[in-house]
Design a protein around this motif. Structure first.
Motif, PDB file in Angstrom:
ATOM      1  N   ALA A  95       0.832  -1.207   0.000  1.00  0.00           N
ATOM      2  CA  ALA A  95       0.000   0.000   0.000  1.00  0.00           C
ATOM      3  C   ALA A  95       0.866   1.256   0.000  1.00  0.00           C
ATOM      4  O   ALA A  95       0.581   2.233  -0.712  1.00  0.00           O
ATOM      5  CB  ALA A  95      -0.926  -0.010   1.212  1.00  0.00           C
ATOM      6  N   LEU A  96       1.932   1.258   0.791  1.00  0.00           N
ATOM      7  CA  LEU A  96       2.834   2.401   0.829  1.00  0.00           C
ATOM      8  C   LEU A  96       3.544   2.584  -0.518  1.00  0.00           C
ATOM      9  O   LEU A  96       3.759   3.717  -0.970  1.00  0.00           O
ATOM     10  CB  LEU A  96       3.859   2.220   1.949  1.00  0.00           C
ATOM     11  CG  LEU A  96       3.305   2.391   3.366  1.00  0.00           C
ATOM     12  CD1 LEU A  96       4.258   1.794   4.396  1.00  0.00           C
ATOM     13  CD2 LEU A  96       3.050   3.867   3.672  1.00  0.00           C
ATOM     14  N   ALA A  99       1.277   4.388  -2.749  1.00  0.00           N
ATOM     15  CA  ALA A  99       1.270   5.813  -2.411  1.00  0.00           C
ATOM     16  C   ALA A  99       2.511   6.521  -2.937  1.00  0.00           C
ATOM     17  O   ALA A  99       2.443   7.676  -3.378  1.00  0.00           O
ATOM     18  CB  ALA A  99       1.147   5.989  -0.898  1.00  0.00           C
ATOM     19  N   LYS A 102       2.088   7.080  -6.610  1.00  0.00           N
ATOM     20  CA  LYS A 102       1.127   8.163  -6.856  1.00  0.00           C
ATOM     21  C   LYS A 102       1.731   9.536  -6.551  1.00  0.00           C
ATOM     22  O   LYS A 102       1.110  10.573  -6.842  1.00  0.00           O
ATOM     23  CB  LYS A 102      -0.128   7.950  -6.004  1.00  0.00           C
ATOM     24  CG  LYS A 102      -1.018   6.803  -6.459  1.00  0.00           C
ATOM     25  CD  LYS A 102      -2.203   6.661  -5.515  1.00  0.00           C
ATOM     26  CE  LYS A 102      -3.185   5.609  -6.018  1.00  0.00           C
ATOM     27  NZ  LYS A 102      -3.883   6.050  -7.265  1.00  0.00           N
ATOM     28  N   ASP A 104       2.391  10.608  -3.477  1.00  0.00           N
ATOM     29  CA  ASP A 104       1.950  11.081  -2.160  1.00  0.00           C
ATOM     30  C   ASP A 104       3.041  10.939  -1.105  1.00  0.00           C
ATOM     31  O   ASP A 104       3.043  11.675  -0.108  1.00  0.00           O
ATOM     32  CB  ASP A 104       0.704  10.314  -1.703  1.00  0.00           C
ATOM     33  CG  ASP A 104      -0.506  10.584  -2.583  1.00  0.00           C
ATOM     34  OD1 ASP A 104      -0.617  11.723  -3.089  1.00  0.00           O
ATOM     35  OD2 ASP A 104      -1.323   9.663  -2.784  1.00  0.00           O
ATOM     36  N   LEU A 105       3.927   9.992  -1.299  1.00  0.00           N
ATOM     37  CA  LEU A 105       5.003   9.725  -0.348  1.00  0.00           C
ATOM     38  C   LEU A 105       6.316   9.553  -1.113  1.00  0.00           C
ATOM     39  O   LEU A 105       6.318   9.312  -2.327  1.00  0.00           O
ATOM     40  CB  LEU A 105       4.723   8.446   0.465  1.00  0.00           C
ATOM     41  CG  LEU A 105       3.588   8.464   1.477  1.00  0.00           C
ATOM     42  CD1 LEU A 105       3.294   7.042   1.960  1.00  0.00           C
ATOM     43  CD2 LEU A 105       3.929   9.363   2.658  1.00  0.00           C
ATOM     44  N   TYR A 114       6.320  13.255   7.889  1.00  0.00           N
ATOM     45  CA  TYR A 114       4.954  12.862   7.547  1.00  0.00           C
ATOM     46  C   TYR A 114       4.056  12.650   8.764  1.00  0.00           C
ATOM     47  O   TYR A 114       2.890  13.039   8.758  1.00  0.00           O
ATOM     48  CB  TYR A 114       4.965  11.556   6.735  1.00  0.00           C
ATOM     49  CG  TYR A 114       5.602  11.633   5.380  1.00  0.00           C
ATOM     50  CD1 TYR A 114       5.161  12.543   4.424  1.00  0.00           C
ATOM     51  CD2 TYR A 114       6.645  10.776   5.033  1.00  0.00           C
ATOM     52  CE1 TYR A 114       5.738  12.602   3.166  1.00  0.00           C
ATOM     53  CE2 TYR A 114       7.230  10.825   3.780  1.00  0.00           C
ATOM     54  CZ  TYR A 114       6.772  11.742   2.843  1.00  0.00           C
ATOM     55  OH  TYR A 114       7.344  11.790   1.600  1.00  0.00           O
ATOM     56  N   ILE A 190       0.162   7.036   5.760  1.00  0.00           N
ATOM     57  CA  ILE A 190      -0.913   7.048   4.766  1.00  0.00           C
ATOM     58  C   ILE A 190      -1.984   8.072   5.118  1.00  0.00           C
ATOM     59  O   ILE A 190      -2.305   8.946   4.291  1.00  0.00           O
ATOM     60  CB  ILE A 190      -1.493   5.631   4.585  1.00  0.00           C
ATOM     61  CG1 ILE A 190      -0.471   4.749   3.851  1.00  0.00           C
ATOM     62  CG2 ILE A 190      -2.825   5.677   3.828  1.00  0.00           C
ATOM     63  CD1 ILE A 190      -0.875   3.298   3.716  1.00  0.00           C
ATOM     64  N   THR A 194      -2.891  11.408   2.849  1.00  0.00           N
ATOM     65  CA  THR A 194      -4.089  11.206   2.017  1.00  0.00           C
ATOM     66  C   THR A 194      -5.373  11.612   2.720  1.00  0.00           C
ATOM     67  O   THR A 194      -6.409  11.788   2.057  1.00  0.00           O
ATOM     68  CB  THR A 194      -4.221   9.725   1.600  1.00  0.00           C
ATOM     69  OG1 THR A 194      -4.496   8.923   2.762  1.00  0.00           O
ATOM     70  CG2 THR A 194      -2.953   9.233   0.906  1.00  0.00           C
ATOM     71  N   TRP A 198      -5.373   4.085   7.193  1.00  0.00           N
ATOM     72  CA  TRP A 198      -4.681   2.905   6.638  1.00  0.00           C
ATOM     73  C   TRP A 198      -5.693   1.829   6.252  1.00  0.00           C
ATOM     74  O   TRP A 198      -5.597   1.233   5.175  1.00  0.00           O
ATOM     75  CB  TRP A 198      -3.688   2.370   7.671  1.00  0.00           C
ATOM     76  CG  TRP A 198      -3.114   1.019   7.387  1.00  0.00           C
ATOM     77  CD1 TRP A 198      -2.080   0.725   6.565  1.00  0.00           C
ATOM     78  CD2 TRP A 198      -3.548  -0.224   7.958  1.00  0.00           C
ATOM     79  NE1 TRP A 198      -1.830  -0.627   6.575  1.00  0.00           N
ATOM     80  CE2 TRP A 198      -2.716  -1.236   7.427  1.00  0.00           C
ATOM     81  CE3 TRP A 198      -4.538  -0.576   8.879  1.00  0.00           C
ATOM     82  CZ2 TRP A 198      -2.862  -2.580   7.775  1.00  0.00           C
ATOM     83  CZ3 TRP A 198      -4.686  -1.912   9.226  1.00  0.00           C
ATOM     84  CH2 TRP A 198      -3.856  -2.899   8.669  1.00  0.00           C
ATOM     85  N   TYR A 201      -7.594   2.840   3.113  1.00  0.00           N
ATOM     86  CA  TYR A 201      -6.696   2.852   1.958  1.00  0.00           C
ATOM     87  C   TYR A 201      -6.483   1.442   1.426  1.00  0.00           C
ATOM     88  O   TYR A 201      -6.482   1.222   0.204  1.00  0.00           O
ATOM     89  CB  TYR A 201      -5.367   3.483   2.354  1.00  0.00           C
ATOM     90  CG  TYR A 201      -4.508   3.908   1.185  1.00  0.00           C
ATOM     91  CD1 TYR A 201      -4.655   5.175   0.623  1.00  0.00           C
ATOM     92  CD2 TYR A 201      -3.537   3.060   0.656  1.00  0.00           C
ATOM     93  CE1 TYR A 201      -3.859   5.588  -0.450  1.00  0.00           C
ATOM     94  CE2 TYR A 201      -2.743   3.461  -0.402  1.00  0.00           C
ATOM     95  CZ  TYR A 201      -2.908   4.720  -0.954  1.00  0.00           C
ATOM     96  OH  TYR A 201      -2.119   5.113  -2.018  1.00  0.00           O
ATOM     97  N   HIS A 205      -7.620   0.504  -2.371  1.00  0.00           N
ATOM     98  CA  HIS A 205      -6.596   0.275  -3.392  1.00  0.00           C
ATOM     99  C   HIS A 205      -6.206  -1.189  -3.580  1.00  0.00           C
ATOM    100  O   HIS A 205      -5.562  -1.528  -4.586  1.00  0.00           O
ATOM    101  CB  HIS A 205      -5.347   1.090  -3.056  1.00  0.00           C
ATOM    102  CG  HIS A 205      -5.563   2.569  -3.155  1.00  0.00           C
ATOM    103  ND1 HIS A 205      -5.507   3.261  -4.335  1.00  0.00           N
ATOM    104  CD2 HIS A 205      -5.867   3.491  -2.197  1.00  0.00           C
ATOM    105  CE1 HIS A 205      -5.747   4.544  -4.127  1.00  0.00           C
ATOM    106  NE2 HIS A 205      -5.959   4.721  -2.835  1.00  0.00           N
TER     107      HIS A 205
END
Length: 519
Positions: A95-96, A99, A102, A104-105, A114, A190, A194, A198, A201, A205
């Motif tokens: 998942a990370l 991100a 995308k 985001d991270l 963060y 996350i 976002t 978590w 998400y 996803h």
């Protein structure tokens, strides 16, 4: 990851683990003997149930063995839900990675940038420690698992705030040191970027796009759900049912529950390069990132597959399997359940094993090894003999702890300390406060919200901690101990909490405030 029922449920004499439910089964001569083999492991270990996923290319085999609860008759099948413990870490890392892809991270931005409230005992880590460091277990921070284990019901923010007290005990980026707290902190990045939890998400996803409809991120989601396996402690003579451990406060480190059928979907995605039903759910770059080896793992034995190298990537162990393959794997264990996923992308093979018996049995590993060896043509070993030796070693350690406890026990009719005088609050800079109280002449201890017990004399100033949970008390080979140390004045100088066994180390708590309890 071990808690509660109100009584021990005895196994029925008629219980048999030989029943097999094959949800999807394709005849394969290479797997001849599998059902009898798994049944033998279960009979020897008393693990009540096993769900097995085998994905090889487009061929999917799901098998259920045994029952959901020892002493009952409800069978395990492909939709039976199990806690998968730290297998969650691969899901969190994936998942990370999504991100990151995308935008985001970033893998290399300090994690403190963060996550609000995150800080480290070593100030250097505040500006250097990244997601890549955290997910590959190279932070050097102590595990300190007792902190979260004793605080069921806490918030994730509370757990993150406690990380600042955990010491670094190994050099940063120098060696492998497993840490659940770090996966919690990573998962909390996350919602930080976002605005979505978590849990949500993962659903948005991963689980929903892949149709993993019986996969959840917390124990609360199991309420009212049918076909859920019961966790069990394992004693040499029987399995002891217990309750699920609510790991919501440490979710990204290990709170996912799933099934053999949903694990087949996860397996297929892994060997299909991130795609599901023709749609790219996980970007190829994300898969590559979490599979890249980062931290060397020591391995003392080569084993029957001839291990030459072993590393930790992000949420996955990576090692050779025989001479021609690389396997990625991760186990999971949480209060009465144990699981394992292993996949070899270049062989289009993935095996997942879910069990409702604690990890020490070895069933998950021995089932996985048998299947992978037979499908890959790896030279066979004497699996049952090896399993028996492994089981005997584990039971021997437990028996040794029990024997040591009995040998050092000095029967007493009363306390050798003034019970009311030792009542008070004690503190450790890493683990926080432990409270000792007295009620009707009996001493009690409380650590966190869930670690509760009665103190009974063991020897001198050492006491056994009898858990309030009768299931845990019955299943433990020997109790934890609490030992008082005194100053010359008679005041308590410290209290030492020790695990069963020969180790002389433990966690030392000192009295809070100037008015120390006095003997």
């Amino acid at each position: 990851m071990k808690k509660h029922t109100n009584r021990i449920v005895q196994l029925l004499a008629s219980f048999s683990v030989s029943a097999v439910v094959a949800t999807t089964s394709v005849a394969d001569e290479r797997l001849t003997g599998l059902d009898d083999y798994v049944a033998a492991l279960m009979d020897l270990s008393h693990v009540p149930g096993v769900a097995l996923t085998i994905v090889e290319g487009d061929q999917v085999t799901i098998k259920g063995f045994g029952v959901r609860t020892a002493g009952a008759e409800d069978p395990i099948d492909g939709d039976t839900v199990f806690a998968i413990g730290s297998m969650t870490k691969n899901i969190t890392a994936t998942a990370l990675a999504i991100a990151v892809e995308k935008g985001d991270l970033s893998w290399d931005t300090p994690l403190t940038h963060y996550v609000d409230g995150l800080a480290f005992s070593d100030p250097y880590l505040n500006e250097q420690l990244t997601l890549r460091d955290v997910l590959s277990h190279r932070t050097g921070l102590d595990r300190a698992d007792l902190i979260w284990f004793a605080r069921k019901g806490a918030t994730r923010a509370d757990m993150v705030s406690r990380i600042r007290n955990i010491p670094r005990i190994e050099a940063f980026r120098d060696s492998y040191l497993y840490n659940n707290f770090m996966y919690l902190a990573a998962g909390e990045a996350i919602p930080a970027v976002t605005g979505v939890s978590w849990d949500a998400y993962l659903n948005e996803h991963l689980f929903t796009p892949m149709g993993m409809t019986r996969t959840t991120t917390n124990v609360a989601a199991l309420e009212g759900m049918a076909n859920v396996a019961t966790p069990h402690y394992l004693k040499p003579e029987r399995a002891v049912p217990t309750e699920y451990f609510d790991l919501a406060h440490m979710g990204p480190a290990g709170s996912v529950n799933s099934t053999a059928n949903d694990m087949a979907t996860w397996c297929k995605m892994q060997i299909d390069g991130g795609s599901h039903s023709g749609k790219q759910v996980v970007p190829t770059a994300a898969l590559d990132a979490v599979r890249t080896p980062l931290t060397f793992m020591e391995h003392a034995e080569k084993g029957h597959i001839g291990t030459q190298h072993k590393t930790y990537a992000m949420g996955l162990e990576r090692m050779n399997y025989g001479d021609g393959h690389v396997v990625y794997s991760h186990g999971g264990a949480i209060q009465g359940m144990a699981s394992l996923i292993s996949f070899i992308p270049d062989a289009d093979l993935c095996v997942a094993v879910l069990t409702n018996g604690e990890t020490g049995s070895g069933v998950r590993q021995f089932v996985s090894d048998w299947v992978m060896d037979h499908l890959l043509g790896i030279p066979k070993t004497d699996y049952l003999s090896d399993f028996n030796a492994n089981l005997a070693k584990r039971r021997g350690r437990n028996a040794g702890a029990a024997q040591l406890h009995a040998a050092t026990h000095a029967p007493s009719t009363g306390y050798e300390v003034n019970a009311t005088a030792v009542v008070g609050v004690y503190s450790n800079p890493v683990y926080g406060e432990l409270t000792i109280s007295e009620k009707e002449g009996t001493l009690h201890t409380l650590y966190g919200t869930a670690f509760k017990g009665t103190l009974t004399p063991h020897r001198g100033y050492t006491f056994d901690i009898t858990p309030e949970d009768p299931v845990r008390a019955a299943a433990s080979p020997a109790p934890l101990n609490l030992s008082f140390a005194f100053e010359k004045s008679g005041k308590v100088s410290s209290v030492l909490l020790q695990m069963p066994g020969p180790s002389t180390s433990g966690i030392r708590f000192e009295p809070v405030g100037n008015d120390k309890p006095q003997q």
